[in-house]
Design a protein around this motif. Structure first.
Motif, PDB file in Angstrom:
ATOM      1  N   ASP A 179      50.133   8.294  38.169  1.00 50.45           N
ATOM      2  CA  ASP A 179      50.485   7.138  37.345  1.00 50.45           C
ATOM      3  C   ASP A 179      49.206   6.456  36.872  1.00 50.45           C
ATOM      4  O   ASP A 179      48.254   6.287  37.648  1.00 50.45           O
ATOM      5  CB  ASP A 179      51.305   6.125  38.150  1.00 50.45           C
ATOM      6  N   PHE A 180      49.184   6.057  35.617  1.00 52.01           N
ATOM      7  CA  PHE A 180      48.029   5.341  35.097  1.00 52.01           C
ATOM      8  C   PHE A 180      48.153   3.872  35.486  1.00 52.01           C
ATOM      9  O   PHE A 180      49.050   3.158  35.037  1.00 52.01           O
ATOM     10  CB  PHE A 180      47.942   5.477  33.576  1.00 52.01           C
ATOM     11  N   VAL A 181      47.240   3.447  36.342  1.00 50.73           N
ATOM     12  CA  VAL A 181      47.188   2.053  36.774  1.00 50.73           C
ATOM     13  C   VAL A 181      45.814   1.517  36.392  1.00 50.73           C
ATOM     14  O   VAL A 181      44.813   1.829  37.040  1.00 50.73           O
ATOM     15  CB  VAL A 181      47.408   1.918  38.294  1.00 50.73           C
ATOM     16  N   PRO A 182      45.721   0.735  35.314  1.00 55.76           N
ATOM     17  CA  PRO A 182      44.412   0.261  34.850  1.00 55.76           C
ATOM     18  C   PRO A 182      43.788  -0.738  35.810  1.00 55.76           C
ATOM     19  O   PRO A 182      44.489  -1.376  36.605  1.00 55.76           O
ATOM     20  CB  PRO A 182      44.733  -0.379  33.498  1.00 55.76           C
ATOM     21  N   LEU A 183      42.479  -0.871  35.719  1.00 49.74           N
ATOM     22  CA  LEU A 183      41.768  -1.824  36.561  1.00 49.74           C
ATOM     23  C   LEU A 183      42.167  -3.258  36.230  1.00 49.74           C
ATOM     24  O   LEU A 183      42.195  -4.128  37.095  1.00 49.74           O
ATOM     25  CB  LEU A 183      40.259  -1.656  36.393  1.00 49.74           C
ATOM     26  N   GLU A 184      42.479  -3.497  34.956  1.00 52.92           N
ATOM     27  CA  GLU A 184      42.875  -4.831  34.515  1.00 52.92           C
ATOM     28  C   GLU A 184      44.194  -4.725  33.769  1.00 52.92           C
ATOM     29  O   GLU A 184      44.325  -3.936  32.823  1.00 52.92           O
ATOM     30  CB  GLU A 184      41.790  -5.433  33.612  1.00 52.92           C
ATOM     31  N   GLU A 185      45.168  -5.491  34.187  1.00 56.10           N
ATOM     32  CA  GLU A 185      46.509  -5.405  33.613  1.00 56.10           C
ATOM     33  C   GLU A 185      46.492  -5.649  32.102  1.00 56.10           C
ATOM     34  O   GLU A 185      45.855  -6.586  31.620  1.00 56.10           O
ATOM     35  CB  GLU A 185      47.426  -6.425  34.278  1.00 56.10           C
ATOM     36  N   GLY A 186      47.180  -4.759  31.385  1.00 62.28           N
ATOM     37  CA  GLY A 186      47.290  -4.905  29.935  1.00 62.28           C
ATOM     38  C   GLY A 186      46.089  -4.414  29.164  1.00 62.28           C
ATOM     39  O   GLY A 186      46.079  -4.475  27.935  1.00 62.28           O
ATOM     40  N   LYS A 187      45.068  -3.913  29.887  1.00 63.55           N
ATOM     41  CA  LYS A 187      43.867  -3.426  29.212  1.00 63.55           C
ATOM     42  C   LYS A 187      43.546  -2.014  29.689  1.00 63.55           C
ATOM     43  O   LYS A 187      43.849  -1.659  30.832  1.00 63.55           O
ATOM     44  CB  LYS A 187      42.672  -4.348  29.476  1.00 63.55           C
ATOM     45  N   ALA A 188      42.940  -1.226  28.823  1.00 63.19           N
ATOM     46  CA  ALA A 188      42.534   0.130  29.187  1.00 63.19           C
ATOM     47  C   ALA A 188      41.133   0.383  28.655  1.00 63.19           C
ATOM     48  O   ALA A 188      40.843   0.078  27.493  1.00 63.19           O
ATOM     49  CB  ALA A 188      43.511   1.160  28.610  1.00 63.19           C
ATOM     50  N   SER A 189      40.274   0.908  29.496  1.00 62.15           N
ATOM     51  CA  SER A 189      38.900   1.230  29.094  1.00 62.15           C
ATOM     52  C   SER A 189      38.706   2.742  29.138  1.00 62.15           C
ATOM     53  O   SER A 189      39.085   3.400  30.107  1.00 62.15           O
ATOM     54  CB  SER A 189      37.894   0.532  30.007  1.00 62.15           C
ATOM     55  N   LEU A 190      38.140   3.276  28.081  1.00 65.35           N
ATOM     56  CA  LEU A 190      38.029   4.728  27.895  1.00 65.35           C
ATOM     57  C   LEU A 190      36.640   5.091  27.412  1.00 65.35           C
ATOM     58  O   LEU A 190      36.146   4.526  26.440  1.00 65.35           O
ATOM     59  CB  LEU A 190      39.086   5.179  26.878  1.00 65.35           C
ATOM     60  N   TYR A 191      36.003   6.031  28.114  1.00 65.03           N
ATOM     61  CA  TYR A 191      34.701   6.547  27.693  1.00 65.03           C
ATOM     62  C   TYR A 191      34.831   8.049  27.494  1.00 65.03           C
ATOM     63  O   TYR A 191      35.320   8.763  28.376  1.00 65.03           O
ATOM     64  CB  TYR A 191      33.625   6.274  28.747  1.00 65.03           C
ATOM     65  N   VAL A 192      34.397   8.523  26.333  1.00 67.58           N
ATOM     66  CA  VAL A 192      34.451   9.955  26.020  1.00 67.58           C
ATOM     67  C   VAL A 192      33.061  10.434  25.634  1.00 67.58           C
ATOM     68  O   VAL A 192      32.388   9.804  24.818  1.00 67.58           O
ATOM     69  CB  VAL A 192      35.447  10.243  24.873  1.00 67.58           C
ATOM     70  N   CYS A 193      32.651  11.530  26.249  1.00 66.12           N
ATOM     71  CA  CYS A 193      31.372  12.137  25.884  1.00 66.12           C
ATOM     72  C   CYS A 193      31.519  12.758  24.498  1.00 66.12           C
ATOM     73  O   CYS A 193      32.286  13.709  24.308  1.00 66.12           O
ATOM     74  CB  CYS A 193      30.970  13.213  26.889  1.00 66.12           C
ATOM     75  N   GLY A 194      30.763  12.212  23.558  1.00 64.74           N
ATOM     76  CA  GLY A 194      30.786  12.755  22.205  1.00 64.74           C
ATOM     77  C   GLY A 194      29.898  13.977  22.098  1.00 64.74           C
ATOM     78  O   GLY A 194      29.477  14.563  23.100  1.00 64.74           O
TER      79      GLY A 194
END
Length: 459
Positions: A15-30
């Motif tokens: 289950d995706f449980v974000p560190l902060e409710e209502g927010k999602a942080s995503l880092y992708v190696c370009g």
């Protein structure tokens, strides 16, 4: 239903449980901008674009960072081969990458940092690792700095390997290493390398190692802990393994979830420049629209290997064109509600194959309905999430440009030849008229004489 994602670190769907409710942080190696982007390169961009779109559609405020590696051994080598400054090559290839992403409607991230703009943060992180006893400067006078893998017992947990079973890190001369698997955090400048490809540091002029770049940039823009780290499957080891080790050794929790997209292969091998089997985006777009190529990439699950073929791309293009024809039955229909089956598919580890099946089921039902408008509205909602809505202004901005100018130029040239043919026919010079017709036919242009004059089309 809660969004569930396959986490490479735990090797299970969670289950995706974000560190902060209502927010999602995503880092992708370009990408490392060493050459023109090919279909295999842009798959990652498309897959994680779908992820950020689904996170937003699910109600999350998303901070999405996708870096660009613009200094690297390969960039220096290729620029030297081509007799051009390394920064000129990197800049030119970055522009090609931007064009490829735009052509496939890959939305811009929140920010796209360049590695060369973040050497202070990298130097700071390296100094922290040295202070904590996890890194050391080589004693051979090279100016290299290495991460000491033996000081971090968890090294290898992301890729499921034991240190003693790993191959040596081939990113620097092994003479200055305590262990062959130690990897470079900083590379001292060599006399053969341009001065511009180095920066001052406590260990002498040099440049960052590849792995430290992403750790430093992720930390700057997302903080010491963030939700999701993504990239291609080929990055899991050594790149992501090393990122995680050095970040956590410095006291940063780093990523909670690791997502990796699979490869696009040709003849069973990963599509890459080194194999010589790559398909650069501008060449593919001569045969297909960006919409059709994106549909082809989206229709496969992000964790599934895809064997590339033009036959498969032909089928994908035909399938998407059927969807477009259906939308034309109610062109004024707004974006509607997402079908529950589509939502369930996307919440199941971004199950785009099942989601696309719902899309086509809705099209078939709409074609049988007396009023297609509600079905068109649902289809447009699904296409919007997948980045495939033909009404999206992003597609309009990529539809013209060079392609449109090319069509205009061909129209002018063919019109000129048709005028010559008409003049020859008027003069009863049938040999000349037939020669012009045959010349056009050889070029793939079919001529049809009608009461309103000759019409032409590409055969």
């Amino acid at each position: 239903m809660t969004l569930r994602l396959y986490d490479t670190a735990t090797r299970e769907v969670r289950d995706f449980v974000p560190l902060e409710e209502g927010k999602a942080s995503l880092y992708v190696c370009g990408l490392t901008v060493q050459s023109e982007p090919h279909v295999g390169h842009v798959r990652s961009g498309v897959n994680f674009d779908v992820l950020q779109r689904w996170l937003r559609a699910s109600g999350y405020a998303v901070t999405f960072i996708r870096n660009v590696t613009d200094i690297d051994d390969k960039i220096l080598a290729k620029s030297a081969e081509q007799g051009r400054p390394w920064y000129n090559l990197a800049y030119a290839m970055k522009r090609e990458l931007d064009r490829a992403y735009a052509a496939l409607n890959v939305a811009a991230p929140t920010y796209e940092p360049l590695a060369t703009g973040h050497t202070p943060e990298m130097i700071e992180l390296i100094a922290e690792l040295i202070e904590k006893g996890h890194a050391y400067a080589a004693e051979d006078g090279s100016g290299d700095v290495y991460f000491d893998v033996r000081t971090w017992p968890a090294y290898g947990e992301l890729s499921g390997q034991r240190v003693d079973e790993m191959v040596a890190a081939e990113d620097a001369d092994p003479r200055g290493k305590r262990d062959p698997r130690d990897f470079a955090l900083w590379k001292g400048r060599k006399e053969s390398e341009p001065e511009t490809a180095s920066w001052p540091s406590p260990w002498g002029r040099g440049r960052p190692g590849w792995h430290i770049e992403c750790s430093a940039m992720a930390g700057k823009y997302l903080g010491p802990a963030f939700d999701i780290h993504g990239g291609g499957l080929d990055l899991r080891f050594p790149h992501h393994e090393n990122e995680q080790a050095q970040s956590r050794a410095a006291g940063r929790p780093f990523a909670s979830y690791w997502l990796h997209n699979a490869w696009i292969t040709t003849a069973g091998e990963k599509m890459s420049k080194s194999l010589g089997n790559s398909l650069v985006i501008p060449e593919v777009l001569k045969r297909y629209r960006g919409l059709e190529l994106r549909y082809y990439l989206v229709a496969a699950h992000y964790r599934s290997h895809v064997e590339f073929s033009f036959d498969a791309l032909d089928e994908a293009a035909s399938a998407f064109q059927r969807v477009e024809r259906f939308i034309e039955r109610a062109p004024e229909a707004p974006v509607g509600e997402l079908p529950a089956a589509f939502v369930a598919a996307m919440d199941d580890d971004l199950g785009t194959p099942a989601a696309v099946a719902v899309l086509h089921d809705t099209v078939r039902e709409g074609n049988r309905a007396s009023d297609p408008a509600p079905y068109v509205a649902a289809v447009r909602a699904m296409l919007d999430v997948l980045g495939l809505d033909p009404a999206d202004e992003a597609w309009a901005s990529t539809a013209g440009g060079a392609d449109e100018k090319l069509v205009d130029a061909v129209d002018v040239l063919v019109a000129g030849l048709l005028e010559e043919r008409a003049a020859a026919r008027a003069a009863k010079d049938w040999t000349r008229a037939d020669a012009i017709r045959d010349r056009l036919k050889a070029a793939g242009v079919e001529i049809e004489d009608t009461p309103d004059g000759p019409k032409w089309s590409i055969s």
